[in-house]
Design an enzyme around this catalytic site. Structure first.
Site, PDB file in Angstrom:
ATOM      1  N   PRO A 155      -4.198   1.698   4.331  1.00 49.50           N
ATOM      2  CA  PRO A 155      -3.601   0.519   3.678  1.00 49.50           C
ATOM      3  C   PRO A 155      -3.775   0.447   2.163  1.00 49.50           C
ATOM      4  O   PRO A 155      -4.516   1.227   1.543  1.00 49.50           O
ATOM      5  CB  PRO A 155      -4.334  -0.655   4.350  1.00 49.50           C
ATOM      6  N   GLU A 156      -3.093  -0.519   1.580  1.00 51.66           N
ATOM      7  CA  GLU A 156      -3.227  -0.832   0.164  1.00 51.66           C
ATOM      8  C   GLU A 156      -4.682  -1.163  -0.163  1.00 51.66           C
ATOM      9  O   GLU A 156      -5.355  -1.890   0.583  1.00 51.66           O
ATOM     10  CB  GLU A 156      -2.350  -2.036  -0.196  1.00 51.66           C
ATOM     11  N   ALA A 157      -5.170  -0.611  -1.273  1.00 51.32           N
ATOM     12  CA  ALA A 157      -6.510  -0.908  -1.783  1.00 51.32           C
ATOM     13  C   ALA A 157      -7.608  -0.630  -0.750  1.00 51.32           C
ATOM     14  O   ALA A 157      -8.666  -1.254  -0.775  1.00 51.32           O
ATOM     15  CB  ALA A 157      -6.606  -2.361  -2.250  1.00 51.32           C
TER      16      ALA A 157
END
Length: 428
Positions: free
Chosen positions: A43-45
């Site tokens: 996922p993002e970040a």
């Protein structure tokens, strides 16, 4: 002949430290080997963390000291990939940047660890991360090949909402697609991070490069996200992988969960300096301590006598005078609230049910070039893999009636240019 690969979207959450998260990424990737997965998205970040619910003590025209402390924690959690603030592009990818004296690589070793994981597992890894470079944080994505190491990295060009407080804007030049070949399947890969997928011109800049595999790491856990991913797949005639974190309130970092996000912004001046809150009526009794740096910290006073007095008087200044801690007690820079004298509290503890609440429900999914949902969306499932085998010739089948960057785009009438970005399809 079918051009098949097995794709996976990892609905994984950031752990308490970046080192732990990197270890979890390795374990998840090793788990994927047993399932015959060729490509996996995180996922993002994911590395560095998405600081959900945290306000960083900010209001319009004001920043509070506790918010700066939160940013310090977040800054330290980010990874250093050895890139420059402007982004060195291919020079960074090819390791042509100057090395620090006496060291074999730039950065903190995260790049080298990701390359090792991909190499040892044989899986192509794509992950979201928070990258620190100079004094700025960037939300980014890296493409890690088992054979050649990192093939590309891009930074989010437009952080959304409060993300703009903590993340810088990446260069649009990093939207250049990445190519590789896996098991004889030729791939042209691009990534749009979270709400970049809502930017029509950004999408078109990737479509123009003939992308057939689209990565959409995100923090959006709304039901509407699925419809956007279906649009991207159908519009770009590409396979779409989207991965989001599934996070409960109890999983938030201590520097977030222990803060007073709902109260931050009160007692701040429009000039950006933090001033003590006015001690008005109806407030909980408190005591003020002053650090060596002249910062004031307000602590609640838990004292039976003072609690009785509060029922007879609403003047909080009496609590300050009678505090057993003293209003001028100095704290050393490293001293924390846990170092202070403790007192028994009858206040109820946070309920388990509240800790179990989701602050992000996930929603990871995989979509076909015709906009069909092949897997997911996955809701309220932690540490799960969405897996599906796909045939990349479906991308070409979809071009029978629609090619958003080719003939259907009417290039004779409509043109898009992006500063610093070559949108011609990259060579294979």
């Amino acid at each position: 002949m079918p051009q098949k690969l097995k794709l996976a979207s990892a609905q994984a959450r950031t752990l308490s430290t970046t080192a732990d998260t990197l270890s979890a990424l390795e374990e998840t990737t090793k788990r994927a080997v047993a399932q015959g997965i060729d490509i996996i998205l995180f996922p993002e970040a994911y590395l560095g963390g998405y600081p959900r619910t945290c306000s960083f003590g900010a209001a319009v025209g004001a920043r509070a000291p506790e918010g700066r402390e939160q940013f310090l924690q977040y800054f330290h959690a980010a990874v250093d990939l050895g890139d420059t603030p402007t982004g060195a592009g291919q020079a960074w990818v090819d390791r042509k940047l100057e090395l620090p004296r006496g060291k074999e690589y730039r950065g903190d070793g995260t790049r080298e660890e990701l390359e090792r994981i991909a190499r040892e597992t044989g899986i192509f890894v794509v992950t979201g991360l928070v990258e620190r470079s100079g004094g700025t944080l960037y939300c980014g994505v890296v493409f890690v090949c088992p054979r050649f190491g990192i093939l590309g990295k891009r930074r989010k060009v437009m952080p959304t909402g409060s993300e703009r407080l903590i993340w810088g804007q990446g260069s649009a030049s990093t939207l250049r697609a990445v190519t590789t070949e896996i098991k004889g399947v030729r791939l042209c890969m691009g990534s749009a991070i979270c709400w970049e997928n809502y930017m029509p011109l950004l999408r078109q800049s990737l479509y123009a490069q003939n992308v057939n595999l689209w990565f959409a790491p995100t923090a959006d856990a709304r039901d509407t996200w699925e419809s956007l991913m279906r649009t991207v797949g159908c519009e770009g005639r590409c396979f779409v992988l989207s991965a989001n974190q599934c996070v409960r309130k109890k999983h938030l970092p201590e520097w977030i969960a222990g803060g007073k996000g709902s109260e931050q912004g009160e007692g701040q001046s429009s000039g950006g300096e933090y001033t003590p809150r006015e001690r008005g009526t109806g407030r909980r009794r408190s005591t003020i301590t002053v650090t060596e740096d002249k910062h004031e910290i307000c602590w609640p006073v838990i004292n039976a006598k003072n609690d009785q007095d509060s029922s007879a008087s609403n003047d909080d200044t009496s609590a300050i005078d009678s505090s057993p801690l003293g209003s001028e007690l100095l704290l050393s820079p490293k001293q924390t609230p846990t170092d202070m004298p403790t007192q028994t509290s009858s206040a109820p503890q946070a309920s388990t049910s509240e800790d179990e609440e989701f602050v992000s429900r996930g929603g990871s999914c995989i979509v076909s070039p015709l906009g069909e949902v092949l897997a997911g969306p996955l809701w309220e499932e932690e540490d799960e893999l969405l897996v599906t085998e796909v045939d990349f010739e479906d991308c070409e089948r979809g071009r029978l009636d629609f090619d958003s960057a080719g003939s259907y785009s009417r290039m004779d009438s409509f043109r898009l240019s992006v500063e610093g970005l070559n949108m011609d399809p990259p060579p294979f």
